[in-house]
Design a protein around this motif. Structure first.
Motif, PDB file in Angstrom:
ATOM      1  N   PHE A  41       0.840  -1.185   0.000  1.00  0.00           N
ATOM      2  CA  PHE A  41       0.000   0.000   0.000  1.00  0.00           C
ATOM      3  C   PHE A  41       0.881   1.243   0.000  1.00  0.00           C
ATOM      4  N   THR A  42       0.565   2.185  -0.887  1.00  0.00           N
ATOM      5  CA  THR A  42       1.396   3.373  -1.053  1.00  0.00           C
ATOM      6  C   THR A  42       0.522   4.613  -1.158  1.00  0.00           C
ATOM      7  N   ALA A  43       1.066   5.757  -0.728  1.00  0.00           N
ATOM      8  CA  ALA A  43       0.289   6.991  -0.728  1.00  0.00           C
ATOM      9  C   ALA A  43       1.192   8.194  -0.946  1.00  0.00           C
ATOM     10  N   ASP A  44       0.571   9.335  -1.244  1.00  0.00           N
ATOM     11  CA  ASP A  44       1.271  10.618  -1.401  1.00  0.00           C
ATOM     12  C   ASP A  44       2.382  10.536  -2.452  1.00  0.00           C
TER      13      ASP A  44
ATOM     14  N   SER B   7     -11.259   6.726  -0.212  1.00  0.00           N
ATOM     15  CA  SER B   7     -10.225   7.439   0.543  1.00  0.00           C
ATOM     16  C   SER B   7     -10.660   8.876   0.764  1.00  0.00           C
ATOM     17  N   PHE B   8     -10.561   9.340   2.000  1.00  0.00           N
ATOM     18  CA  PHE B   8     -10.849  10.740   2.288  1.00  0.00           C
ATOM     19  C   PHE B   8      -9.822  11.650   1.629  1.00  0.00           C
ATOM     20  N   THR B   9      -8.558  11.238   1.640  1.00  0.00           N
ATOM     21  CA  THR B   9      -7.488  12.067   1.098  1.00  0.00           C
ATOM     22  C   THR B   9      -7.234  11.757  -0.371  1.00  0.00           C
ATOM     23  N   ILE B  10      -6.636  12.738  -1.045  1.00  0.00           N
ATOM     24  CA  ILE B  10      -6.093  12.543  -2.386  1.00  0.00           C
ATOM     25  C   ILE B  10      -4.915  13.505  -2.485  1.00  0.00           C
ATOM     26  N   HIS B  11      -3.846  13.081  -3.152  1.00  0.00           N
ATOM     27  CA  HIS B  11      -2.599  13.851  -3.116  1.00  0.00           C
ATOM     28  C   HIS B  11      -2.002  13.895  -4.518  1.00  0.00           C
ATOM     29  N   PRO B  12      -1.719  15.100  -5.058  1.00  0.00           N
ATOM     30  CA  PRO B  12      -1.243  15.195  -6.442  1.00  0.00           C
ATOM     31  C   PRO B  12       0.266  15.126  -6.588  1.00  0.00           C
ATOM     32  N   GLY B  13       0.713  14.627  -7.730  1.00  0.00           N
ATOM     33  CA  GLY B  13       2.099  14.702  -8.167  1.00  0.00           C
ATOM     34  C   GLY B  13       2.092  14.780  -9.683  1.00  0.00           C
TER      35      GLY B  13
ATOM     36  N   TYR C 193       1.943  13.608 -16.922  1.00  0.00           N
ATOM     37  CA  TYR C 193       1.225  12.611 -16.122  1.00  0.00           C
ATOM     38  C   TYR C 193       0.797  13.208 -14.786  1.00  0.00           C
ATOM     39  N   PHE C 194      -0.359  12.762 -14.320  1.00  0.00           N
ATOM     40  CA  PHE C 194      -0.906  13.176 -13.034  1.00  0.00           C
ATOM     41  C   PHE C 194      -0.984  11.953 -12.118  1.00  0.00           C
ATOM     42  N   PHE C 195      -0.268  11.995 -11.005  1.00  0.00           N
ATOM     43  CA  PHE C 195      -0.267  10.908 -10.025  1.00  0.00           C
ATOM     44  C   PHE C 195      -1.157  11.289  -8.839  1.00  0.00           C
ATOM     45  N   TYR C 196      -1.767  10.273  -8.235  1.00  0.00           N
ATOM     46  CA  TYR C 196      -2.628  10.489  -7.067  1.00  0.00           C
ATOM     47  C   TYR C 196      -2.743   9.162  -6.325  1.00  0.00           C
ATOM     48  N   HIS C 197      -3.559   9.100  -5.284  1.00  0.00           N
ATOM     49  CA  HIS C 197      -3.792   7.811  -4.637  1.00  0.00           C
ATOM     50  C   HIS C 197      -5.294   7.619  -4.382  1.00  0.00           C
TER      51      HIS C 197
ATOM     52  N   ARG D 253      -5.078   2.659   3.996  1.00  0.00           N
ATOM     53  CA  ARG D 253      -4.311   1.724   3.154  1.00  0.00           C
ATOM     54  C   ARG D 253      -4.594   2.090   1.705  1.00  0.00           C
ATOM     55  N   ARG D 254      -3.829   3.062   1.223  1.00  0.00           N
ATOM     56  CA  ARG D 254      -4.078   3.649  -0.085  1.00  0.00           C
ATOM     57  C   ARG D 254      -3.144   3.076  -1.142  1.00  0.00           C
ATOM     58  N   SER D 255      -3.402   3.419  -2.393  1.00  0.00           N
ATOM     59  CA  SER D 255      -2.605   2.880  -3.489  1.00  0.00           C
ATOM     60  C   SER D 255      -2.437   3.959  -4.560  1.00  0.00           C
ATOM     61  N   VAL D 256      -1.230   4.042  -5.113  1.00  0.00           N
ATOM     62  CA  VAL D 256      -0.891   5.069  -6.087  1.00  0.00           C
ATOM     63  C   VAL D 256      -1.456   4.723  -7.459  1.00  0.00           C
ATOM     64  N   ALA D 257      -1.980   5.741  -8.133  1.00  0.00           N
ATOM     65  CA  ALA D 257      -2.515   5.599  -9.480  1.00  0.00           C
ATOM     66  C   ALA D 257      -2.011   6.758 -10.336  1.00  0.00           C
ATOM     67  N   VAL D 258      -2.210   6.667 -11.648  1.00  0.00           N
ATOM     68  CA  VAL D 258      -1.722   7.721 -12.555  1.00  0.00           C
ATOM     69  C   VAL D 258      -2.645   7.827 -13.758  1.00  0.00           C
ATOM     70  N   GLU D 259      -2.793   9.057 -14.251  1.00  0.00           N
ATOM     71  CA  GLU D 259      -3.593   9.321 -15.442  1.00  0.00           C
ATOM     72  C   GLU D 259      -2.807  10.221 -16.394  1.00  0.00           C
ATOM     73  N   ASN D 260      -3.179  10.186 -17.669  1.00  0.00           N
ATOM     74  CA  ASN D 260      -2.632  11.139 -18.620  1.00  0.00           C
ATOM     75  C   ASN D 260      -3.116  12.545 -18.253  1.00  0.00           C
TER      76      ASN D 260
END
Length: 334
Positions: free
Chosen positions: A38-41, A262-268, A277-281, A296-303
């Motif tokens: 599990f990964t976040a931020d 998930s209550f939180t969401i975090h950009p990269g 690319y836009f990363f978040y969890h 227990r979050r998980s990293v995702a990515v979008e164009n």
């Protein structure tokens, strides 16, 4: 008989393959992009032909619990290598734990790793530290022997000073932004481990936490977790633009909605091999029967795409992620 068995086996394999392709979470490069923990931020960094992604390692059940930071790498945005733990809060003698959000930056061939930790009892509350690293995957050591930013006692929160984002402008000047509810910006000295003057407070619409600074052409972007108090229970991602890193910042609206589970969401945000690319969890991953959630979050990515005026186009969170062509419509995660 052997022919019938071979035919049956072929049909079974085809059915399995079809099932795997239909379940987008099984495809290579689909969201979540890391399936082993599990990964976040998420915080991306591009060095040459490799994109590195830094994240906190979620282990919580009833609350946030992160004991270390991990790093992954890719050369094609499809296949990711787990490069292991890069640091722990206990690597800082003045910290007591809690591996909150972080970012790695490169300047003049040197690597600087900024992170949020819990300070020890000598100055309790969240603090921001900085390490210097020999490479994007370490080893790293405390660059100061003390916190770069101590918790802001002017607010009622003991988590005011969290979520550092670092940006280096074309003239070589480094900037650090951070904060929960209050957003601060400070110039960094050329050594990247000291503040150059007093921080200033920035005011952007609906800001909550998780700032991320980047630049495209002449336009500066400040992307962050936002919330409308009294109307929203979960964070969204909003952004603002400005002609300089110090502003004035113009609110541009919501970039993407709430994260699933998930209550939180975090950009990269990063540009890699000509594409943005836009990363978040989110909280969609299940590992060995343990279901994802806000702890227990998980990293995702979008164009990520821009319009003709340089504004970022709204992002739909999908299971397919970057396996979709830019502009393609995928399966929403929510």
């Amino acid at each position: 008989m052997r022919t019938l068995l071979n035919s049956a086996l072929s049909i079974a394999l085809l059915m399995a393959a079809g099932s795997a392709s239909a379940n987008s979470t099984d495809c290579v490069g689909c969201n979540p992009i890391f399936r082993d923990e599990f990964t976040a931020d998420p915080a991306p960094l591009v060095v040459g032909d490799t994109l590195y992604l830094y994240a906190g390692h979620d282990e919580g059940d009833q609350n946030f619990k992160m004991n270390d930071w991990v790093v992954y790498s890719t050369k094609d945005m499809r296949h990711w290598a787990n490069r292991g733990v890069i640091m722990k809060p206990t690597d800082f003698a003045w910290a007591s734990g809690e591996a909150w959000a972080t970012q790695m930056i490169e300047k003049n061939g040197k690597f600087f790793f900024y992170m949020t930790v819990e300070h020890d009892k000598s100055d309790p509350g969240k603090a921001i530290g900085v390490a210097q690293c020999a490479s994007p995957v370490g080893p790293c050591h405390d660059a100061r022997g003390s916190a770069l930013v101590l918790d802001n006692k002017a607010t009622w929160r003991t988590w005011s000073d969290i979520d550092p984002t670092v940006f280096i402008d074309d003239d070589g000047t480094g900037w650090l932004a951070w904060g929960n509810s209050n957003l601060y910006l400070a110039k960094l000295k050329p050594n990247m481990i000291e503040l150059d003057g007093e921080p200033q407070e920035l005011h952007v619409t609906n800001y909550l936490e998780g700032p991320w600074l980047h630049r495209r052409g002449k336009l500066y972007y400040l992307t962050y977790a936002s919330i409308i108090e009294g109307k929203q229970k979960n964070e969204r991602i909003s952004y603002a633009t400005a002609p300089s890193v110090e502003g004035p910042w113009t609110f541009r609206g919501e970039l993407t909605g709430r994260a699933t589970n998930s209550f939180t969401i975090h950009p990269g945000i990063a540009k890699f091999k000509g594409r943005w690319y836009f990363f978040y969890h989110n909280g969609t991953l299940t590992i060995d029967g343990v279901k994802g959630m806000q702890f227990r979050r998980s990293v995702a990515v979008e164009n990520l795409r821009y319009d003709k005026n340089g504004l970022m186009k709204p992002i739909v969170q999908t299971r397919e992620g970057v396996t979709l062509p830019p502009g393609g419509k995928g399966t929403p995660t929510g």
